[in-house]
Design a protein around this motif. Structure first.
Motif, PDB file in Angstrom:
ATOM      1  N   ASN A   1      41.394 -81.770 -89.602  1.00 19.28           N
ATOM      2  CA  ASN A   1      40.746 -82.689 -90.552  1.00 19.28           C
ATOM      3  C   ASN A   1      39.490 -83.322 -89.953  1.00 19.28           C
ATOM      4  N   GLU A   2      39.528 -83.648 -88.665  1.00 22.20           N
ATOM      5  CA  GLU A   2      38.348 -84.245 -88.034  1.00 22.20           C
ATOM      6  C   GLU A   2      37.135 -83.322 -88.154  1.00 22.20           C
ATOM      7  N   ILE A   3      37.366 -82.040 -87.939  1.00 22.77           N
ATOM      8  CA  ILE A   3      36.276 -81.066 -88.031  1.00 22.77           C
ATOM      9  C   ILE A   3      35.748 -80.971 -89.452  1.00 22.77           C
ATOM     10  N   ARG A   4      36.637 -80.895 -90.413  1.00 28.60           N
ATOM     11  CA  ARG A   4      36.215 -80.708 -91.803  1.00 28.60           C
ATOM     12  C   ARG A   4      35.634 -81.987 -92.396  1.00 28.60           C
ATOM     13  N   THR A   5      36.112 -83.113 -91.938  1.00 23.98           N
ATOM     14  CA  THR A   5      35.530 -84.376 -92.402  1.00 23.98           C
ATOM     15  C   THR A   5      34.080 -84.492 -91.925  1.00 23.98           C
ATOM     16  N   ARG A   6      33.828 -84.134 -90.681  1.00 22.37           N
ATOM     17  CA  ARG A   6      32.455 -84.151 -90.186  1.00 22.37           C
ATOM     18  C   ARG A   6      31.581 -83.178 -90.975  1.00 22.37           C
ATOM     19  N   ALA A   7      32.147 -82.048 -91.354  1.00 24.52           N
ATOM     20  CA  ALA A   7      31.400 -81.044 -92.114  1.00 24.52           C
ATOM     21  C   ALA A   7      31.192 -81.441 -93.570  1.00 24.52           C
TER      22      ALA A   7
END
Length: 501
Positions: A417-423
């Motif tokens: 989720n951290e990766i996709r939230t940043r994206a």
């Protein structure tokens, strides 16, 4: 702060040989034998600096061998490009899976063994020197990790290679190890370096580029995952969690900014290979001199007319499918890929198409206008773009993958989720396939896609000729290891067996 840990490279002569040749002659006003040189802490440090030097040479050492580029053109997101199919045959043949012993990026072999030889010297000479023991242990640990990094490159590209921990004497020949044996030897060396417990989690300001514990953890996990070594998954997960829990690294909100000069060594950077433009003295006759990189020009926009970028040579055009695989709102799409039609409509810029042109360019690394500021030698060889080798984003995705694959407890979903939230895209379930696809999206053009396809068992179904605009041959398991350079076979006195390809 940008700092290059390569400033003493001019102390050393051209010790640029493979495992079959002699290696290092240290020179001053006269000549000093290697056996007489390493007598102090300062000179051991000089030897360590020399072991870092070959990191810079992969982008160009009489061949265009950028590790990112060579890896990516064997996958599916990036074509070879250049002027035509006859331009740089070693790259074209790697791209088409038609490499031969005489047309293969053999300077990767030469450069990696140069780094191994230099690392071995530091490890061998350190016990003889009277100096601070803690500092000595640090230098040896750095050298062991560097040696492991160089061997990792050889292992992934060639698999079955000569492996040695002590530099060779005449006739400079050693037995060939099988790929699984190479892995065990390299991973053991890494474990020794980490067991010394002397590497800092993050480099001090002004020493960015030196080996750190976080970098060694990332290299360890890369190798363990590529080998699918489940016996070490648990340890690899602990290492990823240690980086995460240290709070010394974090994602940055501006994905596009990561790739600018002022984005180097930001909070997300675990390890980069440094290049400098200011005072850069690299030139075509001396590609090992301190300076910048040719990679931004090599993959740059050919015949570019405009104010944002430099004129380039058109290698590594990005496939249209790589651009369209992103969600419309994913900031990694236009933060990592330049859609030239959009750029032209906004700025009036133009370019001249070359072979395999798509109209899409790798924004992460293409040369910016004035990206070689302050150079003093060849302008094309002195762009100051660091190579981002390990980012914190990969730490998170490594942890998520290892948890999903049963390495231990943890919240893989939170890491993903951290990766996709940043994206700026919606979350998806933390399945293995989704995590691997997230790596595809996150690291497009960073030299990781091909290796992920191979290690996941997907290469044979994804890298097929019918799914590629230009290839006529499909990837098969026999393509996993390149042919060993013929020059090495010739010098080996029968100790090397050629890889089938």
């Amino acid at each position: 702060m940008k700092k290059i840990f390569l400033i003493l490279s001019t102390v050393f002569a051209l010790g640029l040989y493979s495992c079959s040749d002699s290696f290092l002659v240290v020179e001053s006003k006269g000549s000093i034998l290697e056996s007489d040189y390493y007598k102090s802490a300062d000179r051991l440090y000089s030897g360590l600096v020399a072991a870092y030097d070959p990191l810079q040479w992969f982008d160009y050492f009489y061949q265009y061998n950028s590790l990112n580029m060579v890896s990516d053109i064997m996958a599916d997101d990036i074509y070879c490009g250049g002027s035509n199919e006859g331009d740089q045959p070693i790259l074209v043949k790697a791209h088409f899976y038609t490499a031969t012993p005489t047309d293969v990026p053999n300077m990767i072999w030469t450069t990696a063994y140069s780094g191994i030889n230099r690392s071995n010297i530091v490890i061998a000479k350190a016990p003889e020197i009277e100096m601070d023991e803690a500092l000595k242990a640090l230098y040896v640990a750095e050298a062991k990790v560097l040696k492991s990094f160089y061997y990792n490159i050889l292992w992934k590209f060639w698999g079955n290679i000569p492996y040695y921990n002590e530099n060779l004497s005449f006739p400079y020949i050693c037995d060939q190890m099988q790929a699984d044996q190479v892995y065990q030897s390299v991973i053991t060396t890494l474990e020794e370096a980490l067991a010394a417990n002397v590497l800092p989690m993050k480099a001090r300001v002004g020493e960015e580029g030196r080996i750190t514990r976080a970098m060694a953890y990332m290299l360890y996990t890369e190798m363990v995952l590529y080998q699918n070594d489940e016996s070490r998954f648990g340890k690899a997960l602990l290492y990823m969690k240690e980086i995460i829990d240290s709070k010394q690294y974090s994602l940055v909100g501006d994905f596009k900014g990561i790739w600018e000069e002022n984005g180097e060594w930001g909070p997300e950077s675990v390890w980069e290979i440094n290049y400098i433009s200011e005072g850069g003295v690299r030139n075509w006759g001396s590609p090992i001199a301190t300076g910048g990189s040719v990679y931004p020009v090599l993959i740059g926009i050919p015949g570019y007319v405009g104010n944002a970028f430099c004129d380039g040579w058109g290698f590594s055009p990005v496939a249209e499918s790589a651009y369209t695989m992103y969600d419309q709102g994913d900031i990694r799409r236009d933060g990592g890929i330049l859609d030239f039609s959009k750029h032209a409509s906004e700025t009036g810029a133009s370019y001249t198409a070359r072979w395999q042109d798509t109209g899409y360019f790798l924004l992460k690394y293409i040369g910016r206008k004035n990206g070689n500021h302050g150079y003093t030698a060849d302008p094309n060889l002195n762009y100051g773009n660091n190579q981002r080798v390990y980012r914190y984003a990969e730490t998170l995705l490594n942890a998520a993958e290892l948890i999903v694959r049963g390495a231990g407890s943890g919240d893989a979903q939170t890491y993903l989720n951290e990766i996709r939230t940043r994206a700026q895209v919606p979350t998806v379930s933390a399945t293995l396939d989704n995590i691997l696809e997230e790596r595809h999206l996150e690291f497009m053009g960073e030299g990781k896609r091909y290796w992920d396809l191979v290690r996941s068992g997907k290469a044979q179904s994804v890298l097929t000729a019918d799914k590629h605009q230009y290839r006529t041959e499909s990837w098969t398991p026999q393509k996993k290891y390149w042919p060993i350079p013929q020059s090495e076979i010739d010098k080996s006195a029968g100790t090397l067996t050629q890889n089938p390809y």
